[in-house]
Structure formats: C-alpha cells, structure tokens
Write a protein that holds these residues in place. Structure first.
Motif, PDB file in Angstrom:
ATOM      1  N   LYS A  53     -11.569 -15.365  19.058  1.00 25.46           N
ATOM      2  CA  LYS A  53     -11.384 -16.489  19.778  1.00 25.46           C
ATOM      3  C   LYS A  53     -12.662 -17.302  19.485  1.00 25.46           C
ATOM      4  O   LYS A  53     -12.602 -18.675  19.593  1.00 25.46           O
ATOM      5  N   SER A  54     -13.745 -16.879  19.124  1.00 20.11           N
ATOM      6  CA  SER A  54     -15.078 -17.624  19.187  1.00 20.11           C
ATOM      7  C   SER A  54     -15.209 -18.470  17.997  1.00 20.11           C
ATOM      8  O   SER A  54     -14.709 -18.249  16.963  1.00 20.11           O
ATOM      9  N   SER A  55     -15.822 -19.752  18.072  1.00 19.13           N
ATOM     10  CA  SER A  55     -16.175 -20.445  16.957  1.00 19.13           C
ATOM     11  C   SER A  55     -17.330 -20.240  16.347  1.00 19.13           C
ATOM     12  O   SER A  55     -18.043 -20.958  15.469  1.00 19.13           O
ATOM     13  N   ASP A  56     -18.389 -19.402  16.978  1.00 17.16           N
ATOM     14  CA  ASP A  56     -19.732 -19.094  16.598  1.00 17.16           C
ATOM     15  C   ASP A  56     -19.750 -18.518  15.391  1.00 17.16           C
ATOM     16  O   ASP A  56     -19.021 -17.551  15.204  1.00 17.16           O
ATOM     17  N   ILE A  57     -20.659 -18.912  14.411  1.00 17.38           N
ATOM     18  CA  ILE A  57     -20.641 -18.036  13.068  1.00 17.38           C
ATOM     19  C   ILE A  57     -21.103 -16.934  13.296  1.00 17.38           C
ATOM     20  O   ILE A  57     -20.708 -16.005  12.443  1.00 17.38           O
ATOM     21  N   GLU A  58     -21.901 -16.374  13.981  1.00 17.64           N
ATOM     22  CA  GLU A  58     -22.425 -15.007  14.302  1.00 17.64           C
ATOM     23  C   GLU A  58     -20.930 -14.295  14.707  1.00 17.64           C
ATOM     24  O   GLU A  58     -21.009 -12.960  14.319  1.00 17.64           O
ATOM     25  N   ASP A  59     -20.349 -14.723  15.479  1.00 17.15           N
ATOM     26  CA  ASP A  59     -19.056 -13.801  16.111  1.00 17.15           C
ATOM     27  C   ASP A  59     -18.266 -13.601  14.808  1.00 17.15           C
ATOM     28  O   ASP A  59     -17.530 -12.678  14.652  1.00 17.15           O
ATOM     29  N   LEU A  60     -18.077 -14.731  13.840  1.00 15.38           N
ATOM     30  CA  LEU A  60     -17.118 -14.706  12.820  1.00 15.38           C
ATOM     31  C   LEU A  60     -17.748 -13.407  11.979  1.00 15.38           C
ATOM     32  O   LEU A  60     -17.022 -12.653  11.097  1.00 15.38           O
ATOM     33  N   GLU A  61     -18.972 -13.421  11.707  1.00 14.33           N
ATOM     34  CA  GLU A  61     -19.711 -12.247  10.684  1.00 14.33           C
ATOM     35  C   GLU A  61     -19.414 -11.079  11.304  1.00 14.33           C
ATOM     36  O   GLU A  61     -19.256 -10.007  10.631  1.00 14.33           O
ATOM     37  N   ASP A  62     -19.622 -10.899  12.629  1.00  7.32           N
ATOM     38  CA  ASP A  62     -19.500  -9.856  13.292  1.00  7.32           C
ATOM     39  C   ASP A  62     -17.809  -9.111  12.893  1.00  7.32           C
ATOM     40  O   ASP A  62     -17.582  -7.962  12.766  1.00  7.32           O
ATOM     41  N   LEU A  63     -16.907 -10.243  13.191  1.00  2.04           N
ATOM     42  CA  LEU A  63     -15.640  -9.893  12.928  1.00  2.04           C
ATOM     43  C   LEU A  63     -15.320  -9.341  11.647  1.00  2.04           C
ATOM     44  O   LEU A  63     -14.504  -8.463  11.164  1.00  2.04           O
ATOM     45  N   GLU A  64     -16.046  -9.931  10.452  1.00  2.00           N
ATOM     46  CA  GLU A  64     -16.072  -9.671   8.997  1.00  2.00           C
ATOM     47  C   GLU A  64     -16.475  -8.158   9.230  1.00  2.00           C
ATOM     48  O   GLU A  64     -16.159  -7.427   8.207  1.00  2.00           O
ATOM     49  N   ASN A  65     -17.323  -7.762   9.670  1.00  2.30           N
ATOM     50  CA  ASN A  65     -17.701  -6.267   9.871  1.00  2.30           C
ATOM     51  C   ASN A  65     -16.586  -5.338  10.359  1.00  2.30           C
ATOM     52  O   ASN A  65     -16.994  -4.265   9.897  1.00  2.30           O
ATOM     53  N   LEU A  66     -15.697  -5.835  10.860  1.00 10.85           N
ATOM     54  CA  LEU A  66     -14.710  -5.008  11.286  1.00 10.85           C
ATOM     55  C   LEU A  66     -13.374  -4.904  10.301  1.00 10.85           C
ATOM     56  O   LEU A  66     -12.419  -4.229  10.779  1.00 10.85           O
TER      57      LEU A  66
END
Length: 288
Positions: free
Chosen positions: A168-181
């Motif tokens: 749900k987040s638009s933060d780039i760091e959250d996207l990177e964390d999601l990619e780690n999953l």
C-alpha cells in the motif's frame, strides 16, 4: 551511389547464382527401398521419416505409417484419374496456372533474396518516434490498456500483514523491502511499466473475471482478491480506454515493422526501375 551498388548486386546475383535460384529438371536418382507404388510413382523409405513421433512405438507407429501410405496412394490415384480424364481445354488452363505459379515462385524468390541482401533492417528509436508523432491518429486503441502492479502469495505465506502494508505504501524503501519478499511470492509485477490489455489482466489475475469491468478500469492503489490457492494484491496505476492514442512503448514494435515494410516496398520499386531501364538501354525491352 546506392543505385550503383544495387545495380551491381542485381547483375552479380543473377549471373553468379542463377543455378541456385532456378532448380534443374534432372531426373532424381534414389537408391533406397520402395515402400509403396502407384503406377510409375514410388514412395520411398525416406519419405516416411518423421511421420512417427519419437515417443510412439509398436502398433501405434504401424497405424500412423499405414495411414500415411494410404493417404499418399489415394492422392496418386486421384491424380492419375484426373490426368486421364481431364479435357484438352481444362488441361490447357491447368498448364497455364502451373506456369504462372512457377514464374511467380521464381520471381518472388529472387526478389526476396535481393531484399534480404539489400534491405536496411536497422530502425533507430529516433525514426520510430518520428513516425509515431507523424501518424498518432493511426494508433487509436481498440481495447483497454492498464499499467498495474501486483503480488500473489499462497495462503500459507507468513508475512501477509507486512506485505500488505509495504504494498500500500508509496515509499521507495517499502517497495525495496517488498522486493526482498518476492522469493516467497507465486507471482508478482512491481516496477514494470509495461502496458497490458484488459483481457490479459483477467488471464493473469483470474479473480478479476468476477469484478465489474468499470471498477477495474480506473486508478486504484489497492485491490485485494483471493482464489483457492492464494491472495492477490493489485494496484491499477494507469488506464487507457478505447479510442485513446496508444502509447509509444506499446506500439514501438508495430511501428518498426511498418517502417521496414515501407522500406521493402521502396526497395522493390527501385529494383524494378533499374531492371526496366537497363533492359531498355540494352534493347532487351521494346514497346511497339
């Protein structure tokens, strides 16, 4: 300069490779086993190679070979009867059709070989963009396009809550964390900006087949759907509708083919012009 090069190529291609372009009429010599014959027509062992798939054996392979031989025999028998019973008038028409078809094969084969040697197949991005800007109205969509991001995880996935929050987040760091999953996801599409048709979205995300079309064809940061195997989290980033102008990225390959087709037509016209002018110059072509 290009015309000179093309002219020289035409002469060399016709003279040096004439034998390879036009097949000879030598009688075929085949020293191999005959498996069937109809009159003076023979079916050889090499003719049935590839008829039976490698994974088919025994009785099944025998049936396939027998069927192939029977089909070949029926074709030869029908041809034999047709040749015996065709009228002189119809025979003349058939011969004319065969002659015309043979000529077309030779001519088209020769043209294609010239085109393969001479056609410039490199199309720059600048040329594609220029063509797109000059012909935008020709690229109206006849179907809806979407840009989406999504993840699909199984129902036994342990980090469901974290994944939803990061998605749900638009933060780039959250996207990177999601990619780690993503190693734990069944499928995903996160940073890809590719446009995809509405129909392909339904194929990619089956639960959307039961969602009203108008609900999907609008921007949305978060849609959650489940099936028997897992959970889909989807965001619709952009939407283009029927009759909207297709984006350049979506039409790029199509434009490239259009440019190459035009080049091909222009090259054929240039080849024909050179041949006609040369024939006139050498008194090989005259009009009365």
């Amino acid at each position: 300069m290009r015309k000179i090069v093309l002219y020289c190529f035409l002469l060399s291609a016709f003279s040096c490779d004439k034998l390879s372009v036009f097949p000879t009429n030598k009688k075929e010599q085949r020293n191999e086993r005959i498996v069937a014959s109809v009159g003076d027509k023979n079916l050889y062992i090499s003719d049935i190679e590839g008829v039976v798939p490698r994974d088919v054996f025994g009785q099944d392979s025998t049936v396939l070979v027998k069927s192939f031989i029977n089909t070949w025999a029926k074709k030869q028998l029908f041809l034999k009867k047709a040749e015996e019973n065709i009228s002189a008038v119809n025979n003349k028409k058939v011969n004319e059709l065969v002659a015309n078809y043979r000529q077309s094969l030779y001519i088209n084969g020769y043209k294609e070989r010239l085109i393969q040697q001479q056609l410039d197949t490199i199309v720059s991005d600048t040329a594609i963009e220029k063509y797109y800007n000059q012909h935008k109205t020709n690229f109206k969509l006849n179907e809806e396009l979407l840009q989406i991001k999504f993840i699909y995880y199984g129902k036994d996935f342990l980090d469901k809550k974290e994944a939803e929050e990061k998605f749900k987040s638009s933060d780039i760091e959250d996207l990177e964390d999601l990619e780690n999953l993503t190693i734990n996801f069944k499928d995903y599409k996160l940073r890809d900006s590719t446009w995809i048709t509405y129909e392909k979205v339904l194929q990619k995300i089956p639960p959307f087949r039961y969602v009203p079309k108008e609900k999907l064809l609008k921007k949305s940061k978060y849609i959650k759907k489940e099936d028997s195997l897992g959970v889909y989290l989807v965001a619709v980033n952009e939407v283009l509708y029927r009759n909207d102008i297709a984006p350049l990225s979506y039409t790029k390959e199509n434009i490239k083919q259009l440019i190459l087709h035009k080049r091909k037509i222009d090259l054929v016209r240039e080849i024909e012009k050179i041949l006609i002018n040369d024939a006139i110059k050498n008194n090989e072509f005259k009009e009365y």
